[in-house]
Design an enzyme around this catalytic site. Structure first.
Site, PDB file in Angstrom:
ATOM      1  N   HIS A 106     101.537  46.698  82.649  1.00  0.00           N
ATOM      2  CA  HIS A 106     100.112  46.661  82.368  1.00  0.00           C
ATOM      3  C   HIS A 106      99.803  45.441  81.499  1.00  0.00           C
ATOM      4  O   HIS A 106     100.719  44.765  81.017  1.00  0.00           O
ATOM      5  CB  HIS A 106      99.660  47.950  81.661  1.00  0.00           C
ATOM      6  CG  HIS A 106     100.340  48.205  80.362  1.00  0.00           C
ATOM      7  ND1 HIS A 106     101.306  49.172  80.182  1.00  0.00           N
ATOM      8  CD2 HIS A 106     100.205  47.601  79.158  1.00  0.00           C
ATOM      9  CE1 HIS A 106     101.725  49.151  78.935  1.00  0.00           C
ATOM     10  NE2 HIS A 106     101.076  48.201  78.287  1.00  0.00           N
TER      11      HIS A 106
HETATM   12  P1  TYD Z   1     102.292  53.359  77.887  1.00  0.00           P
HETATM   13  O1  TYD Z   1     101.632  52.428  76.936  1.00  0.00           O
HETATM   14  O2  TYD Z   1     101.847  53.339  79.315  1.00  0.00           O
HETATM   15  O3  TYD Z   1     103.870  53.132  77.855  1.00  0.00           O
HETATM   16  P2  TYD Z   1     104.758  51.882  78.338  1.00  0.00           P
HETATM   17  O4  TYD Z   1     103.920  50.661  78.346  1.00  0.00           O
HETATM   18  O5  TYD Z   1     105.825  51.844  77.330  1.00  0.00           O
HETATM   19  O6  TYD Z   1     105.343  52.177  79.661  1.00  0.00           O
HETATM   20  O7  TYD Z   1     102.190  54.816  77.286  1.00  0.00           O
HETATM   21  C1  TYD Z   1     102.872  55.924  77.844  1.00  0.00           C
HETATM   22  C2  TYD Z   1     102.086  57.189  77.547  1.00  0.00           C
HETATM   23  O8  TYD Z   1     101.974  57.394  76.140  1.00  0.00           O
HETATM   24  C3  TYD Z   1     100.676  57.162  78.105  1.00  0.00           C
HETATM   25  O9  TYD Z   1     100.400  58.447  78.624  1.00  0.00           O
HETATM   26  C4  TYD Z   1      99.798  56.924  76.909  1.00  0.00           C
HETATM   27  C5  TYD Z   1     100.596  57.488  75.752  1.00  0.00           C
HETATM   28  N1  TYD Z   1     100.399  56.743  74.495  1.00  0.00           N
HETATM   29  C6  TYD Z   1      99.631  57.279  73.495  1.00  0.00           C
HETATM   30  O10 TYD Z   1      99.087  58.408  73.612  1.00  0.00           O
HETATM   31  N2  TYD Z   1      99.453  56.567  72.332  1.00  0.00           N
HETATM   32  C7  TYD Z   1     100.025  55.354  72.155  1.00  0.00           C
HETATM   33  O11 TYD Z   1      99.844  54.726  71.071  1.00  0.00           O
HETATM   34  C8  TYD Z   1     100.812  54.790  73.217  1.00  0.00           C
HETATM   35  C9  TYD Z   1     101.459  53.443  73.087  1.00  0.00           C
HETATM   36  C10 TYD Z   1     100.979  55.517  74.358  1.00  0.00           C
END
Ligand code: TYD
Length: 144
Positions: free
Chosen positions: A56
């Site tokens: 992303h």
């Molecule tokens: P995401 O940022 O998509 O993870 P990555 O980039 O590491 O693959 O986040 C994964 C999940 O965690 C998503 O459902 C959102 C949640 N999340 C939160 O609730 N708060 C946060 O601060 C972060 C970073 C993620």
């Protein structure tokens, strides 16, 4: 979003390391050695072999990523150029500006990916579709 941002705006910040026979310590401090004020910290761990994280871009969020343990690769992509940054030391931070697509791959066993972030969690700050990301970047080019 800073649609003009490029992968060349992202850089490795070498953090200080205080050596000690019984272990080292590295300090990250707002307005001292990180280019934004930290409002949130989170970390990825227990990442299964072969898994990929990220996938992303953020519109406003600045981040610094540290391999607090183990190693992994961060693939940065600004829609035109890509580069792969290997993080393998807890005293190197990868600063990522807004408007950069990132993927985190090749996690070693036991790796801990520590992320320092400039804003609280906001799901609306994410761009999760690559084509939408490219549209954001290209919209800006057509305005120049
Ligand atoms: P995401 O940022 O998509 O993870 P990555 O980039 O590491 O693959 O986040 C994964 C999940 O965690 C998503 O459902 C959102 C949640 N999340 C939160 O609730 N708060 C946060 O601060 C972060 C970073 C993620």
């Amino acid at each position: 979003m800073n649609t003009n941002s490029s992968i060349y705006d992202c850089c490795i910040i070498e953090l200080n390391k205080i050596h000690n026979r019984s272990g080292n310590i590295t300090i990250v401090e707002n307005k001292v050695n990180i280019p934004f004020d930290v409002k949130r910290l989170y970390y990825l761990y227990d990442v299964p072999g072969g898994a990929q994280r990220g996938g992303h871009a953020h519109q406003e969020l600045h981040q610094m990523i540290v391999a607090a343990s183990g190693c992994f690769d961060v693939v940065l992509d600004d829609g035109k150029n890509k580069k792969v940054v290997e993080l393998n030391r807890p005293y190197y931070g990868l600063y990522i500006v807004p408007g950069i697509w990132r993927e985190i791959i090749n996690f070693s066993s036991g790796a801990i990916c520590l992320v320092l972030a400039s804003h609280k969690y906001d799901k609306n700050d994410y761009i999760r579709e690559y084509n939408r990301f490219l549209n954001f970047k290209n919209e800006n080019i057509s305005q120049i």
